[in-house]
Design a protein around this motif. Structure first.
Motif, PDB file in Angstrom:
ATOM      1  N   ASP A 180       9.078 -10.184 -56.849  1.00 40.75           N
ATOM      2  CA  ASP A 180       9.054 -11.623 -57.121  1.00 40.75           C
ATOM      3  C   ASP A 180      10.260 -12.289 -56.475  1.00 40.75           C
ATOM      4  O   ASP A 180      11.329 -12.353 -57.064  1.00 40.75           O
ATOM      5  CB  ASP A 180       9.055 -11.853 -58.626  1.00 40.75           C
ATOM      6  CG  ASP A 180       8.964 -13.322 -59.004  1.00 40.75           C
ATOM      7  OD1 ASP A 180       8.922 -14.175 -58.092  1.00 40.75           O
ATOM      8  OD2 ASP A 180       8.932 -13.606 -60.209  1.00 40.75           O
ATOM      9  N   PRO A 181      10.107 -12.787 -55.241  1.00 39.22           N
ATOM     10  CA  PRO A 181      11.250 -13.382 -54.545  1.00 39.22           C
ATOM     11  C   PRO A 181      11.723 -14.680 -55.183  1.00 39.22           C
ATOM     12  O   PRO A 181      12.838 -15.119 -54.924  1.00 39.22           O
ATOM     13  CB  PRO A 181      10.731 -13.618 -53.126  1.00 39.22           C
ATOM     14  CG  PRO A 181       9.259 -13.700 -53.265  1.00 39.22           C
ATOM     15  CD  PRO A 181       8.893 -12.841 -54.445  1.00 39.22           C
ATOM     16  N   GLY A 182      10.914 -15.294 -56.047  1.00 36.64           N
ATOM     17  CA  GLY A 182      11.303 -16.527 -56.702  1.00 36.64           C
ATOM     18  C   GLY A 182      12.179 -16.322 -57.919  1.00 36.64           C
ATOM     19  O   GLY A 182      12.759 -17.256 -58.447  1.00 36.64           O
ATOM     20  N   LYS A 183      12.287 -15.111 -58.380  1.00 38.62           N
ATOM     21  CA  LYS A 183      13.071 -14.817 -59.572  1.00 38.62           C
ATOM     22  C   LYS A 183      14.529 -14.629 -59.173  1.00 38.62           C
ATOM     23  O   LYS A 183      14.842 -13.763 -58.362  1.00 38.62           O
ATOM     24  CB  LYS A 183      12.529 -13.554 -60.253  1.00 38.62           C
ATOM     25  CG  LYS A 183      13.117 -13.284 -61.605  1.00 38.62           C
ATOM     26  CD  LYS A 183      12.395 -12.109 -62.252  1.00 38.62           C
ATOM     27  CE  LYS A 183      12.820 -11.907 -63.674  1.00 38.62           C
ATOM     28  NZ  LYS A 183      12.117 -10.782 -64.285  1.00 38.62           N
ATOM     29  N   PRO A 184      15.435 -15.414 -59.747  1.00 43.24           N
ATOM     30  CA  PRO A 184      16.846 -15.277 -59.387  1.00 43.24           C
ATOM     31  C   PRO A 184      17.393 -13.882 -59.717  1.00 43.24           C
ATOM     32  O   PRO A 184      16.997 -13.264 -60.708  1.00 43.24           O
ATOM     33  CB  PRO A 184      17.535 -16.334 -60.244  1.00 43.24           C
ATOM     34  CG  PRO A 184      16.465 -17.279 -60.656  1.00 43.24           C
ATOM     35  CD  PRO A 184      15.199 -16.473 -60.710  1.00 43.24           C
TER      36      PRO A 184
ATOM     37  N   GLU B 151      19.715  -9.574 -65.773  1.00 38.80           N
ATOM     38  CA  GLU B 151      19.815  -9.765 -67.223  1.00 38.80           C
ATOM     39  C   GLU B 151      18.589  -9.212 -67.940  1.00 38.80           C
ATOM     40  O   GLU B 151      18.714  -8.576 -68.996  1.00 38.80           O
ATOM     41  CB  GLU B 151      20.010 -11.247 -67.540  1.00 38.80           C
ATOM     42  CG  GLU B 151      21.382 -11.745 -67.153  1.00 38.80           C
ATOM     43  CD  GLU B 151      21.496 -13.262 -67.148  1.00 38.80           C
ATOM     44  OE1 GLU B 151      20.452 -13.958 -67.201  1.00 38.80           O
ATOM     45  OE2 GLU B 151      22.643 -13.753 -67.074  1.00 38.80           O
ATOM     46  N   ASP B 152      17.404  -9.453 -67.378  1.00 35.38           N
ATOM     47  CA  ASP B 152      16.176  -8.903 -67.969  1.00 35.38           C
ATOM     48  C   ASP B 152      16.210  -7.375 -67.985  1.00 35.38           C
ATOM     49  O   ASP B 152      15.812  -6.739 -68.965  1.00 35.38           O
ATOM     50  CB  ASP B 152      14.941  -9.371 -67.194  1.00 35.38           C
ATOM     51  CG  ASP B 152      14.617 -10.842 -67.395  1.00 35.38           C
ATOM     52  OD1 ASP B 152      15.233 -11.487 -68.276  1.00 35.38           O
ATOM     53  OD2 ASP B 152      13.744 -11.345 -66.662  1.00 35.38           O
TER      54      ASP B 152
END
Length: 106
Positions: free
Chosen positions: A21-25, A31-32
């Protein structure tokens, strides 16, 4: 958000390359992963405590082959849990340090 991969594998993969997921920082991803890893560590600690209690009960009452076999199986599982937990803690510590460095650089 739990991933189907074991936390140790997720941590290793995250440190090597970004997720699909390239949109996820990156910080959110890290942190997740830490949250999932700490949750898994708590599960392992809980399992280890249950195993220790059962081992103590059996060690006190061992009176036959069936109990001795159960004791051997529980001891083997306890070693597996301890090993997984130690590895996971090391990986979580490394990821936590990396996260702090990323935050400081941001």
């Amino acid at each position: 958000m739990l991933d189907s991969a074991p936390p140790l594998e997720r941590i290793t993969g995250l440190l090597k390359n970004r997720s699909a997921d390239p949109g996820k920082p990156l910080l959110t991803e890290m942190e997740d992963t830490l949250t999932d890893g700490y949750a898994r560590a708590l599960q392992l600690e809980s399992e280890g405590l249950r195993l220790e209690r059962r081992i103590a009960q059996l060690a006190h009452d061992v009176d036959g082959d069936a109990r001795a076999e159960e004791l051997r199986a529980l001891a083997a599982r306890k070693r597996e849990v301890d090993s997984e937990l130690a590895g996971l803690r090391g990986q979580l510590g490394a990821l936590q340090k990396h996260l702090e460095a990323v935050r400081a650089a941001a």
